[in-house]
Design an enzyme around this catalytic site. Structure first.
Site, mmCIF file in Angstrom:
data_model
loop_
_atom_site.group_PDB
_atom_site.id
_atom_site.type_symbol
_atom_site.label_atom_id
_atom_site.label_comp_id
_atom_site.label_asym_id
_atom_site.label_seq_id
_atom_site.Cartn_x
_atom_site.Cartn_y
_atom_site.Cartn_z
ATOM 1 N N HIS A 198 -1.055 -2.442 0.250
ATOM 2 C CA HIS A 198 -0.118 -2.601 1.305
ATOM 3 C C HIS A 198 0.488 -1.006 1.712
ATOM 4 O O HIS A 198 1.461 -0.742 2.253
ATOM 5 C CB HIS A 198 1.124 -3.071 0.821
ATOM 6 C CG HIS A 198 2.003 -2.675 -0.198
ATOM 7 N ND1 HIS A 198 1.402 -2.934 -1.464
ATOM 8 C CD2 HIS A 198 3.159 -2.250 -0.579
ATOM 9 C CE1 HIS A 198 2.430 -2.366 -2.538
ATOM 10 N NE2 HIS A 198 3.322 -1.992 -1.857
ATOM 11 N N CYS A 199 0.134 0.045 0.971
ATOM 12 C CA CYS A 199 0.501 1.472 1.011
ATOM 13 C C CYS A 199 -0.374 2.239 1.556
ATOM 14 O O CYS A 199 -0.298 3.083 3.029
ATOM 15 C CB CYS A 199 1.246 2.202 -0.143
ATOM 16 S SG CYS A 199 2.799 1.453 -0.546
ATOM 17 N N ILE A 200 -1.400 2.698 0.942
ATOM 18 C CA ILE A 200 -2.308 3.939 1.183
ATOM 19 C C ILE A 200 -3.077 3.639 2.573
ATOM 20 O O ILE A 200 -3.057 4.707 3.212
ATOM 21 C CB ILE A 200 -3.307 4.234 -0.026
ATOM 22 C CG1 ILE A 200 -2.439 4.562 -1.315
ATOM 23 C CG2 ILE A 200 -4.368 5.296 0.491
ATOM 24 C CD1 ILE A 200 -3.367 4.815 -2.352
ATOM 25 N N ASP A 203 0.620 3.299 5.329
ATOM 26 C CA ASP A 203 1.526 4.255 5.560
ATOM 27 C C ASP A 203 0.986 5.416 6.571
ATOM 28 O O ASP A 203 1.930 5.994 7.122
ATOM 29 C CB ASP A 203 2.376 4.704 4.223
ATOM 30 C CG ASP A 203 2.806 3.482 3.680
ATOM 31 O OD1 ASP A 203 3.149 2.445 4.057
ATOM 32 O OD2 ASP A 203 3.257 3.855 2.606
#
Length: 353
Positions: A198-200, A203
């Site tokens: 859910h980040c790399i 974002d």
């Protein structure tokens, strides 16, 4: 101890002294940040605010979200930030599967005014060992996006060099381990099937949106994002090349489908994209994973050594789960594909991708 309560009923929430917004902030179908969950959470906070309460944004958002969206919602009824209600941002720093306590991870903290910063610092210093105040909310927001853009670019670089090192006959992981002995100017990154979670993969899109709005989009971040998104397709291409470009009817087993070893999370998981890519070319795509996850539309294999209808024609290391016997994995099929550089070369035919 009776000190924790959870509810899905916003009407039952107390008029709390501190509100932390920790909701997902995914990209929508067009690659733009979806702040709908943040807006909904802010509305929940606004309905239950007591005078002097603190609202802290923890969800990852684009620069300007704290001073923009958050301020707009909280001041809608005439309350003033820094006087009637306090506002801050402390972006999440999550590492799912990490054994170390989150208490030891330093927390960045930014606020629109000194009073909000002092109030938020008093709360966070009870929860973590180190609070790092910054001058503005935008610095904290951008720092979080930089952290993951940095990882995205380096992961994309490593995945690309992995193919090059393999072509040279040099083991990538040995190269990285050797370089990592340098005590300055280098941080080790390891090859894989593509960064998920859910980040790399998400974002940097927030950062790119704001950079484009300012007329300065990053070409390097864009290339890294495109390379990471294309990584599963390159794995499928390598499998197809092994079968002369024809995958129709080929029985392919993907070992491990979560986005990260030891974490039961399928969000933007590269192995799931590999399964989809195989199926799109007519292959019979199967998967095995010891974690409690489900991949709809694809057959799950409970015991990879006893696949229904016989052994697969190829196996792909999708995620190196801790319980896998990597030495035995190449023996599951006539050919094994290794995006990670982890499989032994003497256990069967192994293709580094």
């Amino acid at each position: 101890t009776g000190c924790f309560a959870a509810t899905a009923d916003r009407a039952s929430l107390p008029r709390a002294d501190a509100w932390f917004i920790c909701v997902p902030t995914p990209l929508d179908g067009e690659g733009r940040p979806d702040l709908g969950p943040v807006r909904a959470a802010l509305e929940t906070c606004r309905a239950g605010l007591r005078p002097g309460a603190l609202v802290c944004l923890v969800s990852t958002c684009q620069p300007g979200a704290t001073n923009g969206l958050c301020r707009d919602v909280l001041e809608r009824d005439g309350a003033l930030i820094g006087q009637d209600v306090y506002l801050a941002v402390s972006p999440e720093r999550e590492d799912p599967g990490r054994a170390e306590s989150p208490r030891r991870v330093p927390r960045l903290l930014g606020a629109p005014d000194a009073a909000s910063l002092a109030r938020a610092r008093g709360v966070w210093e009870r929860l973590v060992d180190r609070v790092v105040p910054v001058a503005t909310p935008e610095i904290a927001e951008c720092a979080k996006l930089l952290e993951n853009a940095y990882r995205l670019v380096n992961i994309a670089l490593m995945d690309e060099l992995h193919r090059g090192f393999a072509a040279l006959g040099v083991p990538t992981r040995a190269v990285v381990a050797a370089a990592a002995t340098k005590p300055f100017g280098f941080a080790p990154f390891w090859p894989g099937a593509g960064a998920g979670g859910h980040c790399i993969p998400v974002d940097p899109g927030y950062l790119q949106m704001e950079l484009a709005r300012a007329g300065q989009p990053s070409a390097l971040v864009a290339l890294a994002a495109a390379a990471n998104a294309a990584r599963p397709r390159r794995v499928v291409d390598a499998v197809a090349a092994e079968f002369d470009g024809r995958l129709a009817g080929r029985r392919i087993l993907v070992m491990g489908v979560t986005y990260k070893p030891g974490v039961a999370d399928l969000r933007v998981a590269a192995p799931v994209a590999i399964l989809s890519g195989l199926a799109a070319r007519g292959a019979v795509a199967m998967w095995h994973d010891p974690l409690p996850v489900e991949v709809e539309g694809f057959a799950r294999v409970e015991d990879p050594a006893r696949c229904p209808d016989g052994p697969p024609e190829a196996v792909i290391l999708g995620t190196p789960q801790p319980s896998f016997d990597l030495a035995a994995l190449p023996r599951l099929a006539p050919v094994a594909f290794d995006p990670f550089g982890l499989l032994p070369r003497d256990a069967g035919r192994v293709v580094v991708v």
